[in-house]
Design a protein around this motif. Structure first.
Motif, PDB file in Angstrom:
ATOM      1  N   ASP A   1      29.402 -22.645 -60.044  1.00 51.61           N
ATOM      2  CA  ASP A   1      30.518 -23.253 -59.299  1.00 51.61           C
ATOM      3  C   ASP A   1      31.297 -24.190 -60.218  1.00 51.61           C
ATOM      4  O   ASP A   1      30.805 -24.590 -61.277  1.00 51.61           O
ATOM      5  CB  ASP A   1      29.989 -24.060 -58.093  1.00 51.61           C
ATOM      6  CG  ASP A   1      29.591 -23.149 -56.937  1.00 51.61           C
ATOM      7  OD1 ASP A   1      30.033 -21.966 -56.930  1.00 51.61           O
ATOM      8  OD2 ASP A   1      28.831 -23.603 -56.053  1.00 51.61           O
ATOM      9  N   ILE A   2      32.502 -24.551 -59.758  1.00 46.42           N
ATOM     10  CA  ILE A   2      33.366 -25.429 -60.562  1.00 46.42           C
ATOM     11  C   ILE A   2      33.397 -26.818 -59.926  1.00 46.42           C
ATOM     12  O   ILE A   2      33.696 -26.948 -58.738  1.00 46.42           O
ATOM     13  CB  ILE A   2      34.817 -24.872 -60.621  1.00 46.42           C
ATOM     14  CG1 ILE A   2      34.832 -23.404 -61.085  1.00 46.42           C
ATOM     15  CG2 ILE A   2      35.708 -25.749 -61.505  1.00 46.42           C
ATOM     16  CD1 ILE A   2      34.183 -23.172 -62.435  1.00 46.42           C
ATOM     17  N   LEU A   3      33.088 -27.828 -60.721  1.00 50.02           N
ATOM     18  CA  LEU A   3      33.183 -29.207 -60.215  1.00 50.02           C
ATOM     19  C   LEU A   3      34.413 -29.870 -60.807  1.00 50.02           C
ATOM     20  O   LEU A   3      34.640 -29.803 -62.023  1.00 50.02           O
ATOM     21  CB  LEU A   3      31.939 -30.024 -60.610  1.00 50.02           C
ATOM     22  CG  LEU A   3      32.026 -31.515 -60.233  1.00 50.02           C
ATOM     23  CD1 LEU A   3      31.868 -31.727 -58.726  1.00 50.02           C
ATOM     24  CD2 LEU A   3      30.986 -32.348 -60.982  1.00 50.02           C
ATOM     25  N   ALA A   4      35.215 -30.497 -59.931  1.00 49.98           N
ATOM     26  CA  ALA A   4      36.349 -31.300 -60.417  1.00 49.98           C
ATOM     27  C   ALA A   4      35.981 -32.760 -60.251  1.00 49.98           C
ATOM     28  O   ALA A   4      35.484 -33.172 -59.199  1.00 49.98           O
ATOM     29  CB  ALA A   4      37.596 -30.990 -59.600  1.00 49.98           C
ATOM     30  N   ILE A   5      36.171 -33.553 -61.294  1.00 49.24           N
ATOM     31  CA  ILE A   5      36.038 -35.016 -61.165  1.00 49.24           C
ATOM     32  C   ILE A   5      37.439 -35.596 -61.312  1.00 49.24           C
ATOM     33  O   ILE A   5      38.166 -35.264 -62.255  1.00 49.24           O
ATOM     34  CB  ILE A   5      35.043 -35.606 -62.196  1.00 49.24           C
ATOM     35  CG1 ILE A   5      33.635 -35.056 -61.906  1.00 49.24           C
ATOM     36  CG2 ILE A   5      35.058 -37.127 -62.136  1.00 49.24           C
ATOM     37  CD1 ILE A   5      32.496 -35.763 -62.621  1.00 49.24           C
ATOM     38  N   PHE A   6      37.804 -36.438 -60.335  1.00 58.40           N
ATOM     39  CA  PHE A   6      39.184 -36.918 -60.240  1.00 58.40           C
ATOM     40  C   PHE A   6      39.436 -38.207 -61.037  1.00 58.40           C
ATOM     41  O   PHE A   6      38.506 -38.947 -61.354  1.00 58.40           O
ATOM     42  CB  PHE A   6      39.540 -37.178 -58.768  1.00 58.40           C
ATOM     43  CG  PHE A   6      39.415 -35.949 -57.913  1.00 58.40           C
ATOM     44  CD1 PHE A   6      40.174 -34.818 -58.180  1.00 58.40           C
ATOM     45  CD2 PHE A   6      38.527 -35.909 -56.844  1.00 58.40           C
ATOM     46  CE1 PHE A   6      40.055 -33.677 -57.409  1.00 58.40           C
ATOM     47  CE2 PHE A   6      38.399 -34.768 -56.058  1.00 58.40           C
ATOM     48  CZ  PHE A   6      39.163 -33.652 -56.349  1.00 58.40           C
ATOM     49  N   SER A   7      40.696 -38.485 -61.257  1.00 60.33           N
ATOM     50  CA  SER A   7      41.148 -39.745 -61.876  1.00 60.33           C
ATOM     51  C   SER A   7      40.527 -39.976 -63.253  1.00 60.33           C
ATOM     52  O   SER A   7      40.071 -41.070 -63.569  1.00 60.33           O
ATOM     53  CB  SER A   7      40.830 -40.945 -60.966  1.00 60.33           C
ATOM     54  OG  SER A   7      41.621 -40.903 -59.815  1.00 60.33           O
ATOM     55  N   THR A   8      40.525 -38.941 -64.065  1.00 61.79           N
ATOM     56  CA  THR A   8      39.957 -39.075 -65.411  1.00 61.79           C
ATOM     57  C   THR A   8      41.039 -39.095 -66.499  1.00 61.79           C
ATOM     58  O   THR A   8      40.734 -38.970 -67.686  1.00 61.79           O
ATOM     59  CB  THR A   8      38.979 -37.916 -65.713  1.00 61.79           C
ATOM     60  OG1 THR A   8      39.688 -36.683 -65.541  1.00 61.79           O
ATOM     61  CG2 THR A   8      37.782 -37.936 -64.795  1.00 61.79           C
TER      62      THR A   8
END
Ligand code: LLP
Length: 433
Positions: free
Chosen positions: A377-384
């Protein structure tokens, strides 16, 4: 910003691009920057500061995200830049950034960096110590140039933020202490050298700030010295730089518009200048984080899942502290989402961990994700977008990920990913072995 991030057909889109498809096309981990989100900030600054107060300047703090592409966006929009090293100057030159739109900050500018900056014709030097006056003078004589000087003061105000990113308190390695002998020692030098033109005073009190009172207190301290300069030398300070530090949203913090800080500051600047009896100095600012933080996200592929019964479940991704040091360094907090299962209910608690050989290599301590999450699966981490790419390292010989620019459904590399060959290119066979 909300339209920049949207969920369609169960997938996370960023500036019109399907993030799952981005990973298929560009691989992972990758940093993704939204052109539209950066331009939102640029336009806000134009509307609420540059156009409103003629003569004012914005110098983007490069340290937040220094790339040729970022500089090209800024150049096109009349935004200046703040650099703190020969390396940032090198990238600025590569982007063809106009020298007069560059200001040089830093608490220990190297003689070679000063030489380089003077020869290129850098617009302003933010002086951070008495020896710098001598070094800049020397370089100016060598190249037959003059340099505009702003003096960075330490206002002695502690802004409320993480200890590592406070800079304006009295005990600081940054700025000139506001104490007669030291301060006028520096000012005398500037006034003495005819290679140096005194422009004004500069402050930067900290980063990730959400209130304006510490800015006002610091400006008051700064203006007391504008008055003293006027009384001692009869010189009216032409420019005042408020620094950066305007907060950005990572999880729940509510980002404040630039006008929230700048309106009271501009009002106070005018009041104090009127009191002193000098023309209102031009104002400049150095926002870094607030211009790029929410414009960036990082995409990862989920790898190993590991459950420690009754304690926690680890979800490992193909990045880690080498491409985002902020969690290990400042206990920074981030939010994330399984990008290819973006509308499934979040019922499973995991700790997102990187691939570095370090227990502290955690990117998110507790993240709620969908129950079906699995390898691949693809994980997005925000505000980077701020201080992620720019603080990346090669720890464990991991290559620094590339940066993809997205704009209304289109995408392209802004920075290509580093290769193993590039990491090892300076490794040589030593003859002493
Ligand atoms: N001007 C000066 C002189 C600075 O030292 C800084 C940041 C800025 C402007 C921009 O501040 P900003 O608008 O980005 O808050 N690595 C840390 C942040 C360090 C900030 C250092 N100086 C982090 O990741 O939180």
């Amino acid at each position: 910003m909300s339209e920049i991030r949207e969920i369609k057909n169960g997938r996370l889109y960023f500036d019109g691009c399907d993030t799952t498809e981005l990973v298929k096309q560009y691989g992972s981990p990758i940093y993704v920057m939204s052109y539209t989100a950066i331009m939102d900030r640029v336009n806000e600054l134009k509307r609420d500061f540059l156009d409103k107060y003629p003569g004012s300047r914005v110098a983007y703090a490069s340290k937040a995200f220094c790339t040729v592409g970022m500089y090209e966006i800024l150049k096109k929009n009349g935004i200046c830049i703040d650099i703190v090293s020969g390396g940032e100057l090198y990238v600025a030159k590569k982007a063809g950034f106009p020298a007069e739109m560059i200001e040089f900050n830093g608490n220990n500018k190297l003689p070679s960096e000063i030489d380089d900056a003077v020869s290129y014709g850098v617009g302003r030097f933010i002086l951070d110590g008495i020896n710098e006056a001598e070094l800049i003078d020397e370089a100016c004589k060598k190249y037959g140039k003059k340099a505009k000087i702003m003096v960075r003061i330490t206002p002695g105000v502690a802004a409320s933020t993480h200890d590592y990113i406070i800079t304006g308190k009295k005990d600081s390695k940054f700025g000139i202490p506001l104490e007669e002998e030291t301060f006028f020692g520096v000012m005398d030098k500037i006034m003495k050298y005819d290679t140096l033109e005194f422009e004004g005073l500069h402050m930067h009190i900290g980063s990730q700030l959400f209130e304006y009172d510490a800015y006002i207190k610091s400006l008051d301290a700064l203006m007391d010295w504008v008055k003293k300069i006027y009384e001692k030398y009869g010189v009216a300070t032409k420019e005042v730089n408020f620094g950066g530090g305007f907060g950005a949203t990572y999880i729940n913090e509510e980002r404040k518009p630039y006008s929230f800080f700048l309106e009271p500051l501009m009002k106070r600047l005018k009041e104090r200048a009127d009191e002193i009896g000098i023309p209102v100095p031009l104002a400049s600012i150095e926002p870094g984080r607030s211009m790029v933080c929410e414009a960036g996200l990082t995409l990862y592929t989920v790898g190993q899942m590991k459950e420690i019964k009754g304690i926690r479940e680890y979800l490992a991704i193909d990045g880690g502290m080498y491409e985002n040091m902020r969690v290990a360094l400042y206990q920074a907090e981030y939010d994330g989402l399984i990008a290819n299962k973006a509308d499934e209910p979040k019922t499973r608690k995991v700790s997102v961990t990187g691939k570095c050989c370090e227990s502290g290599d955690i990117l998110i301590n507790d993240l709620m994700v969908c129950d079906s999450v699995e390898r691949g699966d693809i994980l997005a981490i925000f505000s980077t977008g701020a201080y992620g790419y720019s603080m990346a390292s090669n720890y464990n010989n991991n290559p620094v990920p590339g940066v993809v620019l997205v704009k209304e459904g289109q995408s392209e590399w802004l920075v290509k990913p580093e290769t193993y060959e590039q990491i090892a290119q300076n490794q040589v066979h030593c003859t002493l072995i």
